[in-house]
Scaffold this motif. Structure first.
Motif, PDB file in Angstrom:
ATOM      1  N   ALA A  26      11.052  55.496  34.781  1.00  0.00           N
ATOM      2  CA  ALA A  26      11.694  56.287  33.736  1.00  0.00           C
ATOM      3  C   ALA A  26      12.126  55.405  32.571  1.00  0.00           C
ATOM      4  O   ALA A  26      11.954  55.761  31.398  1.00  0.00           O
ATOM      5  CB  ALA A  26      12.894  57.044  34.317  1.00  0.00           C
ATOM      6  N   ARG A  27      12.719  54.235  32.917  1.00  0.00           N
ATOM      7  CA  ARG A  27      13.137  53.316  31.857  1.00  0.00           C
ATOM      8  C   ARG A  27      11.924  52.811  31.063  1.00  0.00           C
ATOM      9  O   ARG A  27      11.948  52.738  29.837  1.00  0.00           O
ATOM     10  CB  ARG A  27      13.919  52.134  32.461  1.00  0.00           C
ATOM     11  CG  ARG A  27      15.320  52.498  32.873  1.00  0.00           C
ATOM     12  CD  ARG A  27      16.168  51.247  33.072  1.00  0.00           C
ATOM     13  NE  ARG A  27      15.628  50.406  34.137  1.00  0.00           N
ATOM     14  CZ  ARG A  27      15.990  50.483  35.410  1.00  0.00           C
ATOM     15  NH1 ARG A  27      16.897  51.384  35.782  1.00  0.00           N
ATOM     16  NH2 ARG A  27      15.481  49.658  36.310  1.00  0.00           N
ATOM     17  N   THR A  81       9.002  54.261  30.718  1.00  0.00           N
ATOM     18  CA  THR A  81       8.467  55.371  29.912  1.00  0.00           C
ATOM     19  C   THR A  81       9.307  55.604  28.665  1.00  0.00           C
ATOM     20  O   THR A  81       8.787  55.811  27.559  1.00  0.00           O
ATOM     21  CB  THR A  81       8.404  56.651  30.750  1.00  0.00           C
ATOM     22  OG1 THR A  81       7.601  56.425  31.918  1.00  0.00           O
ATOM     23  CG2 THR A  81       7.812  57.802  29.942  1.00  0.00           C
ATOM     24  N   ALA A  82      10.617  55.567  28.872  1.00  0.00           N
ATOM     25  CA  ALA A  82      11.497  55.784  27.721  1.00  0.00           C
ATOM     26  C   ALA A  82      11.338  54.685  26.681  1.00  0.00           C
ATOM     27  O   ALA A  82      11.254  54.957  25.469  1.00  0.00           O
ATOM     28  CB  ALA A  82      12.949  55.859  28.202  1.00  0.00           C
ATOM     29  N   LEU A 109       8.004  55.202  24.939  1.00  0.00           N
ATOM     30  CA  LEU A 109       8.048  56.307  23.974  1.00  0.00           C
ATOM     31  C   LEU A 109       8.820  55.931  22.721  1.00  0.00           C
ATOM     32  O   LEU A 109       8.428  56.273  21.602  1.00  0.00           O
ATOM     33  CB  LEU A 109       8.672  57.541  24.637  1.00  0.00           C
ATOM     34  CG  LEU A 109       7.831  58.220  25.729  1.00  0.00           C
ATOM     35  CD1 LEU A 109       8.612  59.344  26.387  1.00  0.00           C
ATOM     36  CD2 LEU A 109       6.532  58.768  25.119  1.00  0.00           C
ATOM     37  N   ILE A 110       9.927  55.217  22.931  1.00  0.00           N
ATOM     38  CA  ILE A 110      10.723  54.818  21.762  1.00  0.00           C
ATOM     39  C   ILE A 110       9.938  53.840  20.885  1.00  0.00           C
ATOM     40  O   ILE A 110       9.897  53.959  19.655  1.00  0.00           O
ATOM     41  CB  ILE A 110      12.055  54.187  22.224  1.00  0.00           C
ATOM     42  CG1 ILE A 110      12.937  55.251  22.883  1.00  0.00           C
ATOM     43  CG2 ILE A 110      12.786  53.551  21.047  1.00  0.00           C
ATOM     44  CD1 ILE A 110      14.172  54.684  23.576  1.00  0.00           C
TER      45      ILE A 110
END
Length: 356
Positions: free
Chosen positions: A40-41, A43-44, A47-48
């Motif tokens: 999740a980290r 991916t985040a 994306l950022i």
């Protein structure tokens, strides 16, 4: 659990611990939760980072697009000097280079059109002037004959009629030149090649112009070897070429001068050359002597009549035969016009090519 003995004495215990099903489930749950949090980290962060890069790229692209749109609008609104300045490589840079090349081509074409339009106006003015002069003479002398028909002597009547005839011939010649040149430029007149003797044609033209040459006291000579081969071309057009070149030489050669028409075999061609001892062509006009829109200053300085279309017709006729004309001239030392025509052979009928 089991005791461990060493030399008959108790040394300790061995314990074997087996993980239970609950332990296994807890371990798997912990590992799954850790991977999920890590994913999740990641991916985040991805994306950022992608959003930031996309935003920067969008700003750069839209900035260049805004430049391009602005320049195109400027060019559309009449600023012909507007050009796109996009540095770097890529599709936008290629587009900018293509637009700049297109803009340069458009500007050149506009300049050429303006030049041609000015030349066209000059030609129309010259045509109007040269047509008005013989028409005015014809009208004036016809009115004189009509008004004074009872009082005119036979000698005066004959004189006036000769002036009217000369003006009519001059008017006819001007109209014929304009009509002929227009047909040649529109390619409505196509060469009809045939075998003929260029020597005989040159002799005929030489004889026809002897009277004019004698009146101007110009020595016109014709030189060619015996048994000169025949050529393959349109005889009517070649006659026009020779006549126009000879007219040009006679026009600008002063009294006591000389004009030489020479023919000779040059490989598989016949080289035709017309030389004169006239006033020559200055360097400023040399590049424009075959231009239909250019009336040379030497024509005006010499007080010659006509539009100066003779050489333009010569070039168009030779171009229709895929032939080139060469010019050598020095101001005050005369001029030399020459071109080559292929010698006639039976095979040339199927191999010669002319412009349609």
């Amino acid at each position: 659990a089991a005791k461990v003995f060493e030399s008959g004495k108790s040394a300790g215990f061995i314990y074997v611990i087996l993980g239970s099903e609950e332990y296994e489930n807890s371990l798997q749950l912990f590992l799954g939760s850790y991977i999920m949090r890590l994913g999740a980290r990641s991916t985040a962060i991805t994306l950022i980072a992608a959003a930031i890069i996309s935003l920067i790229a969008l700003i750069i692209i839209t900035k260049n697009l805004r430049k391009i749109i602005y320049v195109i609008r400027e060019f559309k609104n009449g600023n012909l000097n507007a050009r796109i300045n996009v540095k770097g490589k890529g599709e936008l840079a290629e587009f900018a280079a293509s637009f700049n090349e297109m803009a340069d081509t458009i500007v050149r074409n506009i300049d050429e059109i303006k030049t041609m339009d000015n030349l066209r106006r000059e030609l129309v003015a010259n045509v109007s002037h040269d047509l008005r002069t013989p028409l005015a003479a014809i009208q004036g002398y016809v009115e004189t004959v009509m008004m004074k028909s009872e009082n005119l002597s036979a000698e005066d009547r004959q004189k006036y009629m000769q002036i009217i005839l000369r003006s009519t011939e001059r008017l006819k010649k001007l109209v014929e030149e304009l009509f002929e040149l227009s047909k040649l430029e529109a390619r409505e007149t196509k060469p009809r090649p045939e075998a003929f003797s260029i020597a005989e044609l040159a002799q005929d033209i030489h004889q026809k112009n002897m009277i004019i040459a004698e009146e101007k006291k110009i020595d016109v000579q014709l030189k060619f070897p015996y048994n000169l081969p025949m050529i393959y071309a349109d005889i009517g057009m070649m006659e026009r070429v020779l006549q126009n070149l000879l007219d040009n030489s006679l026009k600008f050669t002063p009294e006591g001068g000389k004009v030489v028409i020479s023919l000779k075999k040059d490989g598989e061609d016949i080289l035709l050359k017309i030389e004169d001892t006239g006033r020559g062509i200055n360097s400023d006009e040399f590049a424009n002597i075959f231009d239909r829109y250019h009336r040379g200053k030497r024509i005006e300085d010499a007080g010659q009549e006509g539009l100066g279309l003779g050489l333009a017709i010569v070039k168009k006729i030779l171009e229709a035969h895929n032939l080139n004309i060469n010019v050598k001239s020095s101001e005050g030392k005369g001029s030399e016009f020459s071109f080559k025509v292929p010698i006639y052979t039976p095979a040339i009928k199927t191999s010669i090519t002319v412009n349609a």
